[in-house]
Design an enzyme around this catalytic site. Sequence first.
Site, PDB file in Angstrom:
ATOM      1  N   HIS A  95       0.851  -1.186   0.013  1.00  0.00           N
ATOM      2  CA  HIS A  95      -0.006  -0.192   0.014  1.00  0.00           C
ATOM      3  C   HIS A  95       0.750   1.140   0.074  1.00  0.00           C
ATOM      4  O   HIS A  95       0.772   2.232  -0.911  1.00  0.00           O
ATOM      5  CB  HIS A  95      -1.068  -0.199   0.926  1.00  0.00           C
ATOM      6  CG  HIS A  95      -1.713   1.184   1.305  1.00  0.00           C
ATOM      7  ND1 HIS A  95      -2.604   1.940   0.491  1.00  0.00           N
ATOM      8  CD2 HIS A  95      -1.477   2.253   2.344  1.00  0.00           C
ATOM      9  CE1 HIS A  95      -3.067   2.977   0.839  1.00  0.00           C
ATOM     10  NE2 HIS A  95      -2.326   3.462   2.012  1.00  0.00           N
ATOM     11  N   HIS A 119       3.999   6.748   5.548  1.00  0.00           N
ATOM     12  CA  HIS A 119       3.090   7.456   5.994  1.00  0.00           C
ATOM     13  C   HIS A 119       2.227   6.671   6.963  1.00  0.00           C
ATOM     14  O   HIS A 119       1.266   7.152   7.921  1.00  0.00           O
ATOM     15  CB  HIS A 119       2.242   8.066   4.796  1.00  0.00           C
ATOM     16  CG  HIS A 119       1.121   6.973   4.363  1.00  0.00           C
ATOM     17  ND1 HIS A 119       1.684   6.263   3.231  1.00  0.00           N
ATOM     18  CD2 HIS A 119      -0.091   6.579   4.511  1.00  0.00           C
ATOM     19  CE1 HIS A 119       0.641   5.632   2.668  1.00  0.00           C
ATOM     20  NE2 HIS A 119      -0.549   5.521   3.620  1.00  0.00           N
ATOM     21  N   GLU A 123       1.041   5.203  12.611  1.00  0.00           N
ATOM     22  CA  GLU A 123      -0.498   4.872  12.890  1.00  0.00           C
ATOM     23  C   GLU A 123      -0.476   3.315  13.327  1.00  0.00           C
ATOM     24  O   GLU A 123      -1.128   3.018  13.998  1.00  0.00           O
ATOM     25  CB  GLU A 123      -1.184   5.374  11.438  1.00  0.00           C
ATOM     26  CG  GLU A 123      -2.749   4.873  11.789  1.00  0.00           C
ATOM     27  CD  GLU A 123      -3.474   5.339  10.360  1.00  0.00           C
ATOM     28  OE1 GLU A 123      -4.444   4.512  10.162  1.00  0.00           O
ATOM     29  OE2 GLU A 123      -3.154   6.456   9.953  1.00  0.00           O
ATOM     30  N   ASP A 124       0.191   2.560  12.428  1.00  0.00           N
ATOM     31  CA  ASP A 124       0.052   1.212  12.356  1.00  0.00           C
ATOM     32  C   ASP A 124       1.268   0.225  12.948  1.00  0.00           C
ATOM     33  O   ASP A 124       1.298  -1.225  12.830  1.00  0.00           O
ATOM     34  CB  ASP A 124      -0.358   0.548  10.877  1.00  0.00           C
ATOM     35  CG  ASP A 124      -1.569   1.347  10.378  1.00  0.00           C
ATOM     36  OD1 ASP A 124      -2.558   1.489  11.335  1.00  0.00           O
ATOM     37  OD2 ASP A 124      -1.702   1.458   9.126  1.00  0.00           O
ATOM     38  N   ASP A 184      -2.983   8.371  -1.150  1.00  0.00           N
ATOM     39  CA  ASP A 184      -3.608   7.198  -0.263  1.00  0.00           C
ATOM     40  C   ASP A 184      -5.075   6.695  -0.473  1.00  0.00           C
ATOM     41  O   ASP A 184      -5.234   5.524  -0.705  1.00  0.00           O
ATOM     42  CB  ASP A 184      -3.584   7.909   1.325  1.00  0.00           C
ATOM     43  CG  ASP A 184      -3.888   6.987   2.102  1.00  0.00           C
ATOM     44  OD1 ASP A 184      -3.230   5.614   2.417  1.00  0.00           O
ATOM     45  OD2 ASP A 184      -4.964   6.831   2.936  1.00  0.00           O
TER      46      ASP A 184
END
Length: 721
Positions: A95, A119, A123-124, A184
Amino acid sequence: MSAEATNPATPGPVVPTAAVRRKARPRIDLRRLGRAALLGNAARGKLPDAIGHVAEAHRAHYPDADLEPLRHAWVLAESSHRGQMRKSGEPYITHPLAVTLILAELGAETTTLTASLLHDTVEDTDVTLDQVREQFGEEVRYLVDGVTKLEKVDYGAAAEPETFRKMLVATGSDVRVMSIKLADRLHNMRTLGVMRPEKQARIAKVTRDVLIPLAERLGVQALKTELEDLVFAILHPEEYEHTRELIAANAARSGDPLAEIADEVRGVLREADIPAEVLIRPRHFVSVHRVSRKRGELRGADFGRLLVLVNEDADCYAVLGELHTCMTPVVSEFKDFIAVPKFNLYQSLHTAVARGDGQVAEVLIRTHQMHKVAEAGVVALGNPYTPAAGTPAGDTPAADADASADSPVDGERADPTRPGWLSRLLDWQKAAPDTDTFWSTLREDLAQDREITVYRPDGGSLGLPEGATCVDAAYAQYGEDAHACIGARVNGRLATLSTVLRDGDTVQLLMGQDPASEPSREWLEHAHTPAARIAIQRWLAAHPDRTEEPPAPVPSRPALDLTAPGSASGGAPRTASAMVVDRPGATVRLAGCCTPVPPDEVTGFAVRGGAVTVHRVECASVAHMKGTGRPEVAVSWGDSTACRVTLVAESFGRPHLLADLTEAMAQEGAEIVSATVEPPSQQRVRHTYTVELPDAARLPALMRAMRNVPGVYDVGRAQHQ
């Protein structure tokens, strides 16, 4: 994880980005790249095979770019996401890799691509913003933070709108944040097919209402058009399928009128010795759908447009002249977005030519650089925060190396990093702390997809959405101080605040002097922009005791007569024992038509009964009587300075205006002999007052005090015909 979708296609064919179409590059096999990522990292200093496509696309725009930041970012992103999988079963790293490839093809510079690879790490994964700063610098950290979602565990249902608010605020300082977000969302939309239909629809609606308008405002047409088609396929599958059938049927026809017209255009330009590239630009699905609804049955030339690319601005107009001379132009289709660019950086000439069988081809004429900006918008700016003179070689686009110092300096294009619409959006969002208000207002604001420019008398300008009024202009210019606005002049003429402005109008806003001035509830009916509506609503909510007051007085008869009992009417002559007259024993009266006061220059005329009526010399009655041969009588002012005068006040209607005006007059020592208030006309009210002053020298101060009353825009001496 931010990218929840998988690889199965959405309904119908997926339309590639314009950048991909131009290069005729096949869709990258993300599964193969994912497998390459899992095979391990490349040796230090060597570019990993998995990002070879990114490097190739990047070097096409930046031949001398330093690829070490990309290699470093790839190593961190791949190792951090290792073991994470998308719902399709692909490695998650595919991704951020696909998002970075989209941006690389559009011409994003190295810093943006570095942040794009990273990016989703904060967050992940366990990567922190501090680590990103330590390894890649503050710019990359800012971009990554800007696109990092807020946690649902902290924000609940408000997480999505508040995430968008956070991104928009970050975009206000660096537009590259939104560039990454748009890429995105495009990749997630391309791979949305595995999601439940209801979730597909929810994501598609947010894309339609928020992301697509933002792509339009940032000028990133390549992303906007593909997002539109993907949303169209999900939200309107039947119409999408019908449009697909129209396109397929046209492709199956023998003969292509658009190709034939393109050949004719090439011939015309060759004869004129104008170097140009003539291309056929097929319309994307949504464009075909719109044209079919507008024109009904489509003909071959309706399925695309001609694009003429030249080297210089002057060549654009040369091409236009040749086409309009040698072919049949459709004059109504001409638009010049070079001389007057759109607010999103777009520049091009638009025209259309017709041939004998009625086929009409739309033609776009632009330079190669204009085309790059038309496709990629702010992404094509490279790093807009690097001064042109000090731009490192690796950050200067190959096509722009010599043009960067010639950037336009007019209007919103002077600062593409903070366009006017974004500044306005950031301003009103501060005043909308409520998440629901912000989210609904954001969608409404972004739905206003056309802008106008209005000019101020001081030479400045205001960018406003189409349909904006003087109320909107007031709040755009003054913020909450616009509560004191009492009216406007549009193109030099007095106008009500409800007046709808047009592109190019000059607007002068008339402001009252009272800091406690109040907006009217009626203004909400004329407020078109979120900034105006939110400011007015906040004031009304904070002053509930003022919101039910009656509007400006509306007389039930032709004029509201406030003449004091027993007093003379405003137009009646008055005896003036101050006056010195060249006629012994004559009674002297001041004319009611012009109500002279010291030190006005005056003259007199004898009337029946032996009286002398005194007029100001510029009074219309003087010219009339002199014209009929009436002799003048010499008069002059005596020692007494008391006077009576008639004044006319022009105002905009508002609550308490009459009370405020009469109070101001009383404070200046004026005794009101009579007053009339005419019925309001287009929210304007005319007041006529005859007053006694103990000293004529106080008249200028009285008139100033009346003008300073909020709502009053002019005060003058009566001039009756």
